[in-house]
Design a protein around this motif. Sequence first.
Motif, PDB file in Angstrom:
ATOM      1  N   UNK A   1      -7.636  -9.885  13.182  1.00  0.00           N
ATOM      2  CA  UNK A   1      -7.064 -11.392  12.983  1.00  0.00           C
ATOM      3  C   UNK A   1      -6.957 -11.523  11.492  1.00  0.00           C
ATOM      4  N   UNK A   2      -7.617 -10.672  10.716  1.00  0.00           N
ATOM      5  CA  UNK A   2      -7.489 -10.895   9.086  1.00  0.00           C
ATOM      6  C   UNK A   2      -6.424 -10.023   8.441  1.00  0.00           C
ATOM      7  N   UNK A   3      -5.745 -10.438   7.452  1.00  0.00           N
ATOM      8  CA  UNK A   3      -5.089  -9.663   6.694  1.00  0.00           C
ATOM      9  C   UNK A   3      -5.795  -8.396   6.174  1.00  0.00           C
ATOM     10  N   UNK A   4      -6.751  -8.994   5.686  1.00  0.00           N
ATOM     11  CA  UNK A   4      -7.626  -7.692   4.776  1.00  0.00           C
ATOM     12  C   UNK A   4      -8.052  -6.544   5.871  1.00  0.00           C
ATOM     13  N   UNK A   5      -8.328  -6.920   7.021  1.00  0.00           N
ATOM     14  CA  UNK A   5      -8.724  -6.079   8.411  1.00  0.00           C
ATOM     15  C   UNK A   5      -7.531  -5.057   8.329  1.00  0.00           C
ATOM     16  N   UNK A   6      -6.363  -5.820   8.434  1.00  0.00           N
ATOM     17  CA  UNK A   6      -5.045  -5.045   8.873  1.00  0.00           C
ATOM     18  C   UNK A   6      -4.808  -3.937   7.821  1.00  0.00           C
ATOM     19  N   UNK A   7      -4.950  -4.316   6.449  1.00  0.00           N
ATOM     20  CA  UNK A   7      -4.901  -3.558   5.252  1.00  0.00           C
ATOM     21  C   UNK A   7      -5.755  -2.295   5.483  1.00  0.00           C
ATOM     22  N   UNK A   8      -6.851  -2.405   6.081  1.00  0.00           N
ATOM     23  CA  UNK A   8      -8.114  -1.298   6.236  1.00  0.00           C
ATOM     24  C   UNK A   8      -7.619  -0.615   7.291  1.00  0.00           C
TER      25      UNK A   8
ATOM     26  N   UNK B   1       0.926  -1.202   0.042  1.00  0.00           N
ATOM     27  CA  UNK B   1       0.033  -0.220   0.059  1.00  0.00           C
ATOM     28  C   UNK B   1       0.761   1.425   0.088  1.00  0.00           C
ATOM     29  N   UNK B   2       1.786   1.259   0.558  1.00  0.00           N
ATOM     30  CA  UNK B   2       2.681   2.392   0.887  1.00  0.00           C
ATOM     31  C   UNK B   2       4.425   2.264   0.304  1.00  0.00           C
TER      32      UNK B   2
END
Length: 149
Positions: free
Chosen positions: A116-123, A29-30
């Motif tokens: 707990x999820x990678x997608x949530x971490x990204x968000x 993302x960065x």
Amino acid sequence: MKQKIFKHILLADDDLDDCDFFSEVFTEKFPEVKLSVSNNGEALITLLEGPPKPEADLIFLDLNMPILSGAECLRKIRSSPELKSHIIIIFTTSSNPSDIQKMYAMGANYFITKPVSYQDLIQLIDKAMHLVSDNNAEQPSFENFYIKI
């Protein structure tokens, strides 16, 4: 208000898997932002006090670390004239309301419970980066301190 442009982010976290996931998010993302990782609180403080002094735009700080805890690091940073202006986001497994209140009172800028999820971490990281970019070093009201999806 002028948006903050990030060049260097520090992550202080002793969980190597969390560090790897965090690094993957930044690479994805960065990619233009340098990410430095410290695996304990003492290493973070040593890095911040330099030499060399990396000018960190933002610190993601885990609460539960060996040698110096996140709370001890936050106390040291906020009591140091040279370090106190750093923007600090608590990044921890805790969602305990007393931890959230304590970190707010100690002067952290934001608080994130590790998802707990990678997608949530990204968000969550994306949301945090945008909030800090928009607000710079201003601590938000307590109602906006805890970053959630």
